[in-house]
Scaffold this motif. Structure first.
Motif, PDB file in Angstrom:
ATOM      1  N   THR A 152      31.614  73.076  -6.973  1.00 24.04           N
ATOM      2  CA  THR A 152      31.689  73.295  -8.425  1.00 24.04           C
ATOM      3  C   THR A 152      33.023  73.912  -8.805  1.00 24.04           C
ATOM      4  O   THR A 152      33.672  73.510  -9.780  1.00 24.04           O
ATOM      5  CB  THR A 152      30.543  74.211  -8.887  1.00 24.04           C
ATOM      6  OG1 THR A 152      29.292  73.584  -8.579  1.00 24.04           O
ATOM      7  CG2 THR A 152      30.623  74.481 -10.373  1.00 24.04           C
ATOM      8  N   GLU A 155      35.869  71.327  -8.512  1.00 23.93           N
ATOM      9  CA  GLU A 155      35.841  70.251  -9.507  1.00 23.93           C
ATOM     10  C   GLU A 155      35.975  70.756 -10.945  1.00 23.93           C
ATOM     11  O   GLU A 155      36.708  70.170 -11.747  1.00 23.93           O
ATOM     12  CB  GLU A 155      34.543  69.452  -9.357  1.00 23.93           C
ATOM     13  CG  GLU A 155      34.450  68.684  -8.047  1.00 23.93           C
ATOM     14  CD  GLU A 155      33.140  67.936  -7.903  1.00 23.93           C
ATOM     15  OE1 GLU A 155      32.257  68.122  -8.770  1.00 23.93           O
ATOM     16  OE2 GLU A 155      32.992  67.177  -6.929  1.00 23.93           O
ATOM     17  N   LYS A 156      35.303  71.845 -11.241  1.00 17.82           N
ATOM     18  CA  LYS A 156      35.247  72.320 -12.622  1.00 17.82           C
ATOM     19  C   LYS A 156      36.422  73.205 -13.011  1.00 17.82           C
ATOM     20  O   LYS A 156      36.945  73.115 -14.130  1.00 17.82           O
ATOM     21  CB  LYS A 156      33.937  73.073 -12.854  1.00 17.82           C
ATOM     22  CG  LYS A 156      33.740  73.528 -14.297  1.00 17.82           C
ATOM     23  CD  LYS A 156      32.380  74.189 -14.471  1.00 17.82           C
ATOM     24  CE  LYS A 156      32.184  74.647 -15.911  1.00 17.82           C
ATOM     25  NZ  LYS A 156      30.853  75.302 -16.101  1.00 17.82           N
ATOM     26  N   TYR A 157      36.860  74.055 -12.077  1.00 20.48           N
ATOM     27  CA  TYR A 157      37.862  75.065 -12.435  1.00 20.48           C
ATOM     28  C   TYR A 157      39.249  74.795 -11.863  1.00 20.48           C
ATOM     29  O   TYR A 157      40.254  74.999 -12.522  1.00 20.48           O
ATOM     30  CB  TYR A 157      37.390  76.448 -11.974  1.00 20.48           C
ATOM     31  CG  TYR A 157      36.097  76.876 -12.602  1.00 20.48           C
ATOM     32  CD1 TYR A 157      36.047  77.307 -13.924  1.00 20.48           C
ATOM     33  CD2 TYR A 157      34.905  76.840 -11.877  1.00 20.48           C
ATOM     34  CE1 TYR A 157      34.854  77.708 -14.513  1.00 20.48           C
ATOM     35  CE2 TYR A 157      33.705  77.238 -12.455  1.00 20.48           C
ATOM     36  CZ  TYR A 157      33.689  77.672 -13.774  1.00 20.48           C
ATOM     37  OH  TYR A 157      32.506  78.054 -14.350  1.00 20.48           O
ATOM     38  N   HIS A 159      40.140  71.860  -9.786  1.00 22.30           N
ATOM     39  CA  HIS A 159      40.480  70.441  -9.632  1.00 22.30           C
ATOM     40  C   HIS A 159      41.264  70.195  -8.338  1.00 22.30           C
ATOM     41  O   HIS A 159      42.266  69.476  -8.315  1.00 22.30           O
ATOM     42  CB  HIS A 159      41.245  69.934 -10.849  1.00 22.30           C
ATOM     43  CG  HIS A 159      40.560  70.238 -12.142  1.00 22.30           C
ATOM     44  ND1 HIS A 159      39.418  69.584 -12.549  1.00 22.30           N
ATOM     45  CD2 HIS A 159      40.835  71.151 -13.107  1.00 22.30           C
ATOM     46  CE1 HIS A 159      39.017  70.074 -13.719  1.00 22.30           C
ATOM     47  NE2 HIS A 159      39.852  71.024 -14.080  1.00 22.30           N
TER      48      HIS A 159
END
Length: 233
Positions: A152, A155-157, A159
């Protein structure tokens, strides 16, 4: 790194905390692990460092403070500034610290299970308490943060820049209101009442918005510490 959304630590309740001051005035945190050794982040490297133990306030004299110069610096030989891998450094103090109720060591981990997602951890430091305010906190602050799944976080913070590896921990607040940031680098991350990681580097944007990254203390890291400091750590 700065402490965002935290509270003042009870005075001298974290006697293992080290305040590290660079010659340019910037701050870092650290942990006293032996009477003459402090563990911190390799990003805190500076040719002239001052270490203060027993501190609560930056400005007040506090008779219990002990101030040291650094005899030798040992950044981890495999530290990579770009990826953040092995972001650890050992500082050998010029003299041995006087251990008492205001200054004491924090035990290194002896068990090395990965920290589960959603685990509550605590980080402390003297960094600024507002992401927009660059003035350091005068007193030691702490904040509770939550471990975030690496996938997470990647991917979310972040990259995948940097990649959050198995040797790192990602932790913050889903509401973006609690975190560590730049001048807290090097301080300990406490999870389940154990020293588990070292504050590494801040988000590339607002510290209150993105989670921080921490260097997990692995068996290889403990072996490195033992080799540098001599004997069991």
């Amino acid at each position: 790194m700065e402490i965002i959304g935290g509270k003042e630590v009870a005075m001298h309740s974290r006697p293992y905390m080290a305040l590290i001051q660079k010659k340019d005035g910037l701050l870092c945190g650290g942990t006293l692990i032996k009477a003459k050794w402090v563990l911190t982040s390799a990003r805190c490297y500076d040719k002239k460092l001052t270490v203060v133990l027993g501190a609560h306030s930056l400005s007040k004299p506090e008779k219990v403070k002990q101030t040291f110069t650094v005899k030798q610096l040992f950044p981890h030989s495999c530290f990579d500034n770009e990826t953040g891998v092995n972001d650890l450094m050992l500082l050998e103090l010029n003299i041995t610290a006087q251990v008492n109720k205001f200054v004491s060591m924090l035990k290194l981990p002896k068990q090395f299970k990965d920290i589960e997602t959603k685990t509550q951890c605590t980080v402390a430091g003297w960094g600024t308490t507002n992401a927009k305010n660059k003035v350091a906190s005068d007193v030691l602050m702490e904040v509770n943060i939550t471990v975030i799944d690496r996938r997470t976080c990647n991917e979310k913070y972040y990259h995948l820049n940097p990649v959050i590896t198995d040797g790192m921990l990602c932790a913050g607040d889903k509401r973006g209101k609690k975190n560590s940031c730049k001048e807290d680098a090097g301080g300990p991350l406490i999870c389940n009442n154990e020293f588990k990681a070292v504050t590494s580097f801040p988000p590339k944007s607002d510290c209150g918005k993105n989670p921080g990254i921490y260097t997990l203390l692995t068996p290889k890291h403990i072996q490195w510490i033992q080799e540098i400091t001599g004997g069991d750590a």
